[in-house]
Write a protein that holds these residues in place. Structure first.
Motif, PDB file in Angstrom:
ATOM      1  N   THR A  12      -3.544   4.031 -12.543  1.00 21.33           N
ATOM      2  CA  THR A  12      -2.763   3.926 -11.307  1.00 21.33           C
ATOM      3  C   THR A  12      -3.655   4.152 -10.092  1.00 21.33           C
ATOM      4  N   ALA A  13      -4.603   5.068 -10.212  1.00 19.53           N
ATOM      5  CA  ALA A  13      -5.567   5.284  -9.124  1.00 19.53           C
ATOM      6  C   ALA A  13      -6.422   4.043  -8.900  1.00 19.53           C
ATOM      7  N   ARG A  44       0.829  -1.210   0.000  1.00 20.26           N
ATOM      8  CA  ARG A  44       0.000   0.000   0.000  1.00 20.26           C
ATOM      9  C   ARG A  44       0.867   1.265   0.000  1.00 20.26           C
ATOM     10  N   ASN A  45       1.948   1.243   0.759  1.00 18.95           N
ATOM     11  CA  ASN A  45       2.824   2.412   0.805  1.00 18.95           C
ATOM     12  C   ASN A  45       3.496   2.647  -0.546  1.00 18.95           C
ATOM     13  N   LYS A  47      -4.470   1.567  -6.911  1.00 22.47           N
ATOM     14  CA  LYS A  47      -4.470   1.920  -5.489  1.00 22.47           C
ATOM     15  C   LYS A  47      -5.740   1.430  -4.803  1.00 22.47           C
ATOM     16  N   THR A  48      -6.865   1.600  -5.448  1.00 21.10           N
ATOM     17  CA  THR A  48      -8.132   1.124  -4.882  1.00 21.10           C
ATOM     18  C   THR A  48      -8.111  -0.392  -4.709  1.00 21.10           C
ATOM     19  N   ILE A  71       2.397   1.769  -3.481  1.00 16.85           N
ATOM     20  CA  ILE A  71       1.395   2.244  -4.438  1.00 16.85           C
ATOM     21  C   ILE A  71       1.017   3.695  -4.153  1.00 16.85           C
ATOM     22  N   ASP A  72       0.954   4.080  -2.880  1.00 17.74           N
ATOM     23  CA  ASP A  72       0.711   5.488  -2.554  1.00 17.74           C
ATOM     24  C   ASP A  72       1.796   6.373  -3.152  1.00 17.74           C
ATOM     25  N   TRP A 100       6.523   1.042  -8.768  1.00 16.04           N
ATOM     26  CA  TRP A 100       5.790   0.007  -9.501  1.00 16.04           C
ATOM     27  C   TRP A 100       6.566  -1.307  -9.491  1.00 16.04           C
ATOM     28  N   HIS A 102      -6.012  -1.847  -1.697  1.00 18.82           N
ATOM     29  CA  HIS A 102      -6.329  -1.336  -0.359  1.00 18.82           C
ATOM     30  C   HIS A 102      -6.708  -2.444   0.615  1.00 18.82           C
ATOM     31  N   VAL A 161       1.366   6.551  -6.926  1.00 22.07           N
ATOM     32  CA  VAL A 161       0.304   7.476  -7.322  1.00 22.07           C
ATOM     33  C   VAL A 161       0.812   8.907  -7.300  1.00 22.07           C
TER      34      VAL A 161
END
Length: 396
Positions: A264-265, A160-161, A268-269, A163-164, A196, A272, A167
């Motif tokens: 990319t957004a 998650r980090n 992220k979803t 990917i944050d 990535w 999660h 983004v």
């Protein structure tokens, strides 16, 4: 011959034999043909025109596949979820005449198997694979389960980090690109892509998101729209593109940048709420090193920017995080393998550190033949013990 072709030829001619021998002997004590009772591995034969399994059903729990490449091209094997898109397990970089293992933990349901000779296209032999309810649960000691749970939780946070950060970096990269700040976009390109590459195998599990974001031009199928990082890369380094390349107009740049940000957004979803099993952790580490072997070490991933060493380092980063998460469990089950992996990771990192510059890394085209060979040989040296990791932790 261009640099990518030279590097690929060198690697195939000097390291393929050693790699074939090491992979063929990964888990010699586990070979055999699984029956419906689930008392052995399932044989998979990947050829030029078929993807044949010894059986097409197995009880839930730990399932081992032994993939043999009887064709003439490097191949891949995938276990897909019931939607036929999401990747449950995969093995890449299976050379002709070699054998690789894949271990997954599967719940009851319908899955799909597919092989991909040549490692391009949608694959062949797509067929249903049924997992029946074994009625038993995997039992581990409380201490071992606690270590695995901690590793899975920590890795989910790591993903998650990353990917944050991906983004945020993608937003900045896209803004620079569409505004015409190409120098700024070129600077952001390799450092952003590292986020990535560190979690690439997770991103690949979401079906068509991976090709939307990371497809190389050489892997395009007829009629497929080329989007993502590499489509923009070609426009940013036109001096390295083939003769006759025409720079994109503003409409196309806006379109590509907008899709890159949106996809990319979506990634992220999707990440999660991800959770991970032990085989997903260990297979993820193996998969990331396969990414190095099939693209980065050949210089084919970043065909125009030649920033392959940034990607190389990021794949190694991600594999080391995954190995680090399960290392305490491995020390209990196979301390010799843990020590060997420590050594081989350290040696590979030393070679990468030798290519660092103030701005990151040398361009891949600046490496000499001996330097490319050293990296390729060490990837193979790490790959041999790393490919034993899942079986050592799950099946012993």
């Amino acid at each position: 011959m261009n640099f990518a072709s030279l590097a690929k030829t060198l690697i195939v001619s000097t390291a393929a034999t050693a790699l074939a021998l090491s992979l063929a002997g990964c888990v010699p004590n586990l070979r055999g043909t699984q029956t419906d009772a689930g008392n052995g591995p399932i044989s998979v034969d990947s050829s030029a025109d078929a993807c044949s399994l010894s059986i097409t059903s197995a009880p839930s729990g730990n399932i081992q596949f032994v993939i043999t490449n009887s064709g003439s091209q490097v191949t891949e094997f995938y276990i897909l979820a019931n939607d036929g898109l999401r990747i449950v397990g995969e093995v890449e970089n299976v050379g002709p005449g070699t054998t690789r293992d894949l271990v997954i933990q599967a719940s009851p349901g319908t899955y799909y198997t597919v092989c991909k000779p040549g490692m391009v296209g949608t694959g062949i032999g797509n067929a249903a694979f049924t997992v029946t309810d074994s009625g038993t649960e995997i039992v581990r000691s409380a201490d071992t389960q606690a270590l695995i749970d901690t590793a899975a939780t920590n890795y989910a946070s790591y993903v998650r980090n990353e990917i944050d950060l991906l983004v945020a970096g993608t937003d900045a990269f896209a803004a620079a690109y569409v505004s015409g700040d190409f120098d700024g976009a070129r600077t952001l390109y390799p450092s952003t892509r590292m986020h990535w590459e560190r979690v690439e195998t997770v991103a690949e599990s979401f079906g068509d998101l991976d090709p939307k974001l990371d497809l190389r031009e050489a892997d395009l199928e007829e009629g497929q729209e080329w989007t993502g990082w590499h489509a923009i890369e070609k426009d940013l380094w036109p001096q390295n593109a083939e003769s006759g390349f025409i720079a994109y107009n503003q409409t196309k740049r806006d379109h590509l940048a907008g899709l890159l940000v949106a996809d990319t957004a979506t990634l992220k979803t999707n990440v999660h709420t991800l959770t991970f099993t032990l085989p997903q952790l260990t297979n993820g580490a193996i998969g990331l090193l396969d990414e190095v072997a099939t693209g980065k070490v050949t210089g084919e991933e970043e065909a125009w920017s030649h920033t392959d060493l940034w990607d190389f380092q990021a794949n190694v980063d991600g594999a080391l995080v995954l190995f680090g998460g399960v290392r305490e469990v491995l020390l209990q089950k196979d301390p010799a393998l843990a020590a060997q992996l420590d050594t081989e990771f350290s040696t590979l990192q030393g070679l990468l550190d030798g290519q660092r510059t103030e701005s990151g890394f040398r361009l891949y085209t600046e490496l000499g033949v001996a330097e490319v060979k050293a990296l390729a040989d060490q990837v193979n040296a790490l790959g041999e013990p790393l490919n034993k990791l899942t079986a050592a932790l799950v099946l012993k």
